[in-house]
Scaffold this motif. Structure first.
Motif, PDB file in Angstrom:
ATOM      1  N   VAL A 127       0.857  -1.179   0.000  1.00 18.90           N
ATOM      2  CA  VAL A 127       0.000   0.000   0.000  1.00 18.90           C
ATOM      3  C   VAL A 127       0.897   1.235   0.000  1.00 18.90           C
ATOM      4  N   LEU A 128       0.644   2.137  -0.946  1.00 20.80           N
ATOM      5  CA  LEU A 128       1.408   3.374  -1.058  1.00 20.80           C
ATOM      6  C   LEU A 128       0.558   4.533  -0.564  1.00 20.80           C
ATOM      7  N   LEU A 129       1.162   5.364   0.272  1.00 19.17           N
ATOM      8  CA  LEU A 129       0.481   6.545   0.796  1.00 19.17           C
ATOM      9  C   LEU A 129       1.303   7.780   0.419  1.00 19.17           C
ATOM     10  N   PRO A 130       0.934   8.502  -0.647  1.00 25.41           N
ATOM     11  CA  PRO A 130       1.664   9.727  -1.003  1.00 25.41           C
ATOM     12  C   PRO A 130       1.476  10.801   0.068  1.00 25.41           C
ATOM     13  N   VAL A 131       2.582  11.427   0.426  1.00 25.23           N
ATOM     14  CA  VAL A 131       2.559  12.528   1.395  1.00 25.23           C
ATOM     15  C   VAL A 131       3.380  13.658   0.798  1.00 25.23           C
ATOM     16  N   GLY A 132       2.691  14.644   0.230  1.00 26.36           N
ATOM     17  CA  GLY A 132       3.416  15.722  -0.433  1.00 26.36           C
ATOM     18  C   GLY A 132       4.224  15.175  -1.595  1.00 26.36           C
ATOM     19  N   GLY A 133       5.536  15.452  -1.591  1.00 32.95           N
ATOM     20  CA  GLY A 133       6.417  14.960  -2.635  1.00 32.95           C
ATOM     21  C   GLY A 133       6.966  13.578  -2.369  1.00 32.95           C
ATOM     22  N   GLY A 134       6.739  13.021  -1.178  1.00 31.28           N
ATOM     23  CA  GLY A 134       7.227  11.685  -0.845  1.00 31.28           C
ATOM     24  C   GLY A 134       6.082  10.697  -0.759  1.00 31.28           C
TER      25      GLY A 134
END
Length: 420
Positions: A127-134
């Motif tokens: 599971v990928l959780l984008p946070v801003g640019g990361g």
């Protein structure tokens, strides 16, 4: 010529248009299917596919069995990796941030919950959780029907911003990273990282008596808001003697008033990059503007905030800080603090208090010009951000008080000097 003959060309054109739309729709659907199919192929896989085709052709053309064996091996590896894409990823995803508003330096804590609401098990996924640019990556084990998994995370906040968290993506892929199938779930959440502010007590800035002002707790012998009667004391103005009460009580009674204060508080915050030496100055200026605006809102004043290109929402403290979180430098053509002062004078001519906030690259002449452009009769305070100064300094430029701040915690002492 008959009517049927006249209508035949039009009918033909309608059929052609209908067939054209049908073909175009089919091509779009085929393109969408091909896009989803080719979208699972990573760049490394494309290299291996091209290499396998080259080896197949070279092996058949040259008659080299070794090249053919290499092509078969690569093809088998690709086929085995494709098998890892088989399986459901139909999680019920819930993204929950404990707080959607934090101050710079605080951590935003959240939880990601994935539940298998189906009747069959779901194989392990990422599971990928984008946070801003990361982005954050979570490995989710096999979930049987009805089971759920919860992942806790913390987002460090080192700078003021509006950080978009999400959308959550569920990824199925092979161990070699050749193929990857991504399904997006849930909606992104905005995390507001507010600037640092400082609280301070004492008298607010620049209150003037006004018929439309708000009553304060400070008592005055002369104003427009009647408060109570009290006995006469030597030095009281005889114009305020209440003769009816004096005759009834036998003691001379005078009227006492509450001071009323004008409540139109305007902050002009320069966002011109030419007014600041570096980003630290800009952040200090935003923090100072935020602190002053919050104090004015707590005093029930009408607060207006202007930057070079627009007005910032400042109806409530939360709305004001949210707008500061997303604030960046303006374009160079928007002008400096001098042009900003002109905009304030043109749009807010009845302001009672105007605070101009800028950086240390603004010289005294420009600051004098900016202050002279502000609405006539308003009390003017200029706050100059200059990180590194050990103590705040106070000077006068024309009719304006100018405070130079080296740190945010110097603001309360500087304001006490202004009001002294």
């Amino acid at each position: 010529m008959t009517t049927e003959a006249l209508g035949q060309p039009a009918a033909t054109e309608d059929r052609r248009a209908w067939y054209g739309q049908l073909v175009l729709g089919a091509l779009r659907r085929v393109g969408a299917v091909l896009g989803r199919a080719f979208g699972v192929v990573r760049p490394v896989a494309w290299v291996l596919i091209a290499g396998a085709l080259t080896l197949w052709i070279a092996g058949r053309s040259l008659g080299w069995w070794e090249l053919t064996v290499a092509a078969i091996s690569i093809t088998v590896v690709l086929a085995l990796c494709l098998l890892f894409l088989i399986g459901r990823t139909a999680y019920d995803v819930s993204l929950d941030l404990n707080r959607t508003r934090v101050v710079v330096g605080e951590r935003a804590v959240g939880a990601l919950t994935l539940a298998n609401t189906g009747s069959r098990a779901i194989l392990p996924s990422r599971v990928l959780l984008p946070v801003g640019g990361g982005r954050g990556v979570f490995d989710v084990n096999r979930l049987a029907a009805g089971e759920s998994a919860e992942e806790l995370f913390a987002i460090p906040t080192s700078r003021r911003a509006v950080v978009k968290v999400g959308p959550v993506s569920v990824v199925r892929g092979d161990p070699l990273g050749l193929f990857e199938r991504v399904h997006r779930r849930d909606e992104p959440v905005d995390l507001f990282v507010h600037p640092r502010t400082v609280l301070f007590d004492g008298q607010s800035l620049g209150f003037l008596r006004d018929l439309e002002g708000l009553p304060a707790t400070d008592l005055s012998p002369d104003d427009v808001s009647f408060h109570a009667l009290r006995e006469y004391q030597p030095g009281d103005d005889l114009r305020h003697v209440h003769w009816k009460s004096t005759a009834r009580t036998g003691h001379m009674m005078v009227r006492q008033y509450e001071e009323t204060r004008r409540s139109h508080f305007v902050i002009g915050l320069s966002t011109s990059p030419g007014d600041y030496r570096d980003d630290d100055e800009f952040e200090l200026a935003i923090s100072a503007a935020g602190s002053l605006g919050l104090r004015a809102l707590r005093d029930s004043q009408r607060v207006e905030v202007r930057v070079q290109e627009r007005a910032l929402p400042a109806g409530t403290g939360k709305q004001f800080l949210d707008s500061l979180s997303a604030l960046g430098h303006s374009k160079a053509k928007a002008g400096s603090v001098v042009e900003l002062a002109g905009v304030v004078a043109a749009t807010l001519p009845l302001a009672s208090v105007v605070v101009l906030v800028c950086g240390s690259k603004v010289d005294s002449n420009d600051l004098r010009t900016a202050c002279s452009r502000l609405p006539f009769g308003a009390r003017v305070l200029a706050v100059v951000a200059s990180p590194g100064d050990s103590a705040p300094s106070l000077r006068r430029i024309g009719d304006a008080d100018v405070v130079t701040l080296g740190a945010l915690d110097q603001l309360p002492n500087a304001l006490r000097k202004v009001l002294a």
